[in-house]
Design a protein around this motif. Sequence first.
Motif, mmCIF file in Angstrom:
data_model
loop_
_atom_site.group_PDB
_atom_site.id
_atom_site.type_symbol
_atom_site.label_atom_id
_atom_site.label_comp_id
_atom_site.label_asym_id
_atom_site.label_seq_id
_atom_site.Cartn_x
_atom_site.Cartn_y
_atom_site.Cartn_z
ATOM 1 N N MET A 1 -66.804 -30.249 27.879
ATOM 2 C CA MET A 1 -65.478 -30.475 27.300
ATOM 3 C C MET A 1 -65.535 -31.631 26.312
ATOM 4 N N PRO A 2 -65.105 -31.431 25.084
ATOM 5 C CA PRO A 2 -65.107 -32.519 24.107
ATOM 6 C C PRO A 2 -64.252 -33.683 24.603
ATOM 7 N N SER A 3 -64.665 -34.887 24.254
ATOM 8 C CA SER A 3 -63.961 -36.089 24.738
ATOM 9 C C SER A 3 -62.628 -36.284 24.031
ATOM 10 N N LYS A 4 -62.473 -35.789 22.819
ATOM 11 C CA LYS A 4 -61.255 -35.980 22.044
ATOM 12 C C LYS A 4 -60.380 -34.741 22.140
ATOM 13 N N ASN A 5 -59.141 -34.943 22.585
ATOM 14 C CA ASN A 5 -58.262 -33.782 22.709
ATOM 15 C C ASN A 5 -57.678 -33.390 21.354
ATOM 16 N N ILE A 6 -56.957 -32.280 21.332
ATOM 17 C CA ILE A 6 -56.339 -31.774 20.105
ATOM 18 C C ILE A 6 -54.829 -31.989 20.203
ATOM 19 N N PRO A 7 -54.283 -32.933 19.450
ATOM 20 C CA PRO A 7 -52.839 -33.171 19.493
ATOM 21 C C PRO A 7 -52.073 -32.051 18.783
ATOM 22 N N ILE A 8 -50.897 -31.744 19.295
ATOM 23 C CA ILE A 8 -50.040 -30.704 18.727
ATOM 24 C C ILE A 8 -48.715 -31.337 18.290
ATOM 25 N N THR A 9 -48.395 -31.177 17.028
ATOM 26 C CA THR A 9 -47.118 -31.644 16.484
ATOM 27 C C THR A 9 -46.249 -30.434 16.189
ATOM 28 N N VAL A 10 -45.039 -30.424 16.737
ATOM 29 C CA VAL A 10 -44.124 -29.298 16.585
ATOM 30 C C VAL A 10 -43.002 -29.679 15.628
ATOM 31 N N PHE A 11 -42.839 -28.893 14.570
ATOM 32 C CA PHE A 11 -41.739 -29.091 13.624
ATOM 33 C C PHE A 11 -40.656 -28.043 13.885
ATOM 34 N N THR A 12 -39.438 -28.520 14.142
ATOM 35 C CA THR A 12 -38.302 -27.631 14.294
ATOM 36 C C THR A 12 -37.256 -27.984 13.230
ATOM 37 N N GLY A 13 -36.246 -27.152 13.133
ATOM 38 C CA GLY A 13 -35.199 -27.369 12.143
ATOM 39 C C GLY A 13 -34.641 -26.032 11.702
ATOM 40 N N PHE A 14 -33.393 -26.028 11.281
ATOM 41 C CA PHE A 14 -32.713 -24.787 10.949
ATOM 42 C C PHE A 14 -33.317 -24.154 9.698
ATOM 43 N N LEU A 15 -32.960 -22.897 9.455
ATOM 44 C CA LEU A 15 -33.442 -22.163 8.281
ATOM 45 C C LEU A 15 -33.200 -22.951 7.002
ATOM 46 N N GLY A 16 -34.237 -23.087 6.189
ATOM 47 C CA GLY A 16 -34.088 -23.731 4.891
ATOM 48 C C GLY A 16 -34.010 -25.245 4.917
ATOM 49 N N ALA A 17 -34.283 -25.865 6.070
ATOM 50 C CA ALA A 17 -34.200 -27.330 6.145
ATOM 51 C C ALA A 17 -35.311 -28.013 5.361
ATOM 52 N N GLY A 18 -36.420 -27.293 5.137
ATOM 53 C CA GLY A 18 -37.520 -27.873 4.367
ATOM 54 C C GLY A 18 -38.748 -28.192 5.187
ATOM 55 N N LYS A 19 -38.926 -27.509 6.312
ATOM 56 C CA LYS A 19 -40.055 -27.801 7.203
ATOM 57 C C LYS A 19 -41.401 -27.585 6.516
ATOM 58 N N THR A 20 -41.556 -26.435 5.866
ATOM 59 C CA THR A 20 -42.843 -26.133 5.228
ATOM 60 C C THR A 20 -43.184 -27.154 4.160
ATOM 61 N N SER A 21 -42.228 -27.510 3.329
ATOM 62 C CA SER A 21 -42.473 -28.475 2.253
ATOM 63 C C SER A 21 -42.911 -29.822 2.805
#
Length: 364
Positions: A1-21
């Motif tokens: 098992m690798p010593s460094k874990n993989i962090p997960i960042t979750v982006f939420t927000g309503f339609l068209g809020a600009g998450k992808t940008s």
Amino acid sequence: MPSKNIPITVFTGFLGAGKTSIILSLLPRLPKDYKVVLLKNEFGDVEVDSQLAKQSSLAAVSEILNGCMCCVLVGQMKNALLEIREKYRPDRIIIECSGSAFPATLAFQIRELERETANDLKLDAIVTVIDAENFAGYEDTSPTAKMQASYTDVILINKWEHISERQLDILIDHLNTLNDTTPKVKCQGRAGVDPALVFGLDSTLFQLEDRDASAESAVVDVQHHDEVETVTLLRGYSPSYVKAAATHEGCGHADHSHCNHAHAHAQAQDASAPTDDSPIVEEDLTTALSSLSKETVWRVKGFVRLARGLHILNWAFGRYELTAFDDPAGEHKGSVKLTVMGERGEVKRAARRLAERIGAQVVA
């Protein structure tokens, strides 16, 4: 098992809020050898934002379409995350949720994966993007929008430059009534935000031992996946193209090189789409988009062919952008392929009027 874990960042927000940008604006600020994989839950059947993301420095883009991965596509999200871990071993995974995703259920699923992978996959933060210009409007029709602002590690206030200082103060006061403990950060236009503000937060939200009946009942009561209705418009795409595309809905793979991602709704299989693939007049498109009501139509996204070439259209709450698209795979032979999203029971009428103005057909 690798010593460094993989962090997960979750982006939420309503339609068209600009998450992808905002997500794409983070990438140039990261070290060149920092590997990021994006897992994107597209709402509808046209993978527009993922096509834009694939032109960035992301190591890979995984897509889950036509459903919400915090409820009906739970298993696909888990499988996609495990596949990303095995195939790419990135420094970070970013999840971009659909506009109707409830952050609590999604976070609990990731917490379960933490336990199953001995913390190799680990929730780092829930980040909620707010459209400052339109939040008051869509919050009235979307209980999920309120919950997205209430259950989060940080709130990013986007598009605040389009409102007055007084309106911004009122918005922040209102956000404080929903969530007075979470930091609220103004985005800097196209520059987005500093990665240090959203990465490395080591979220303490939604621990499995804190999971209770009230959180579960909130998920059931919201019926968030019924808040948004989607309609597909086509011009110049044959019925056989639509039928083939429908077979790949929500496949959830981390690598889509083998899939024909023209995902149209299954209801479209017997539709007779117009065969006119000639470019649409840009002035007609502008006029048609300006006639849309942002009270019932919240987002329009997809591909349009103009006299100056194929473009990706992104329309949200009265504002839109056209981005030139090269289509290296030659997948787009038609002139209109759009997903229209909005208020259930109302958006279909608006989509029909839009289709009439640009010579397209409603197929779902």
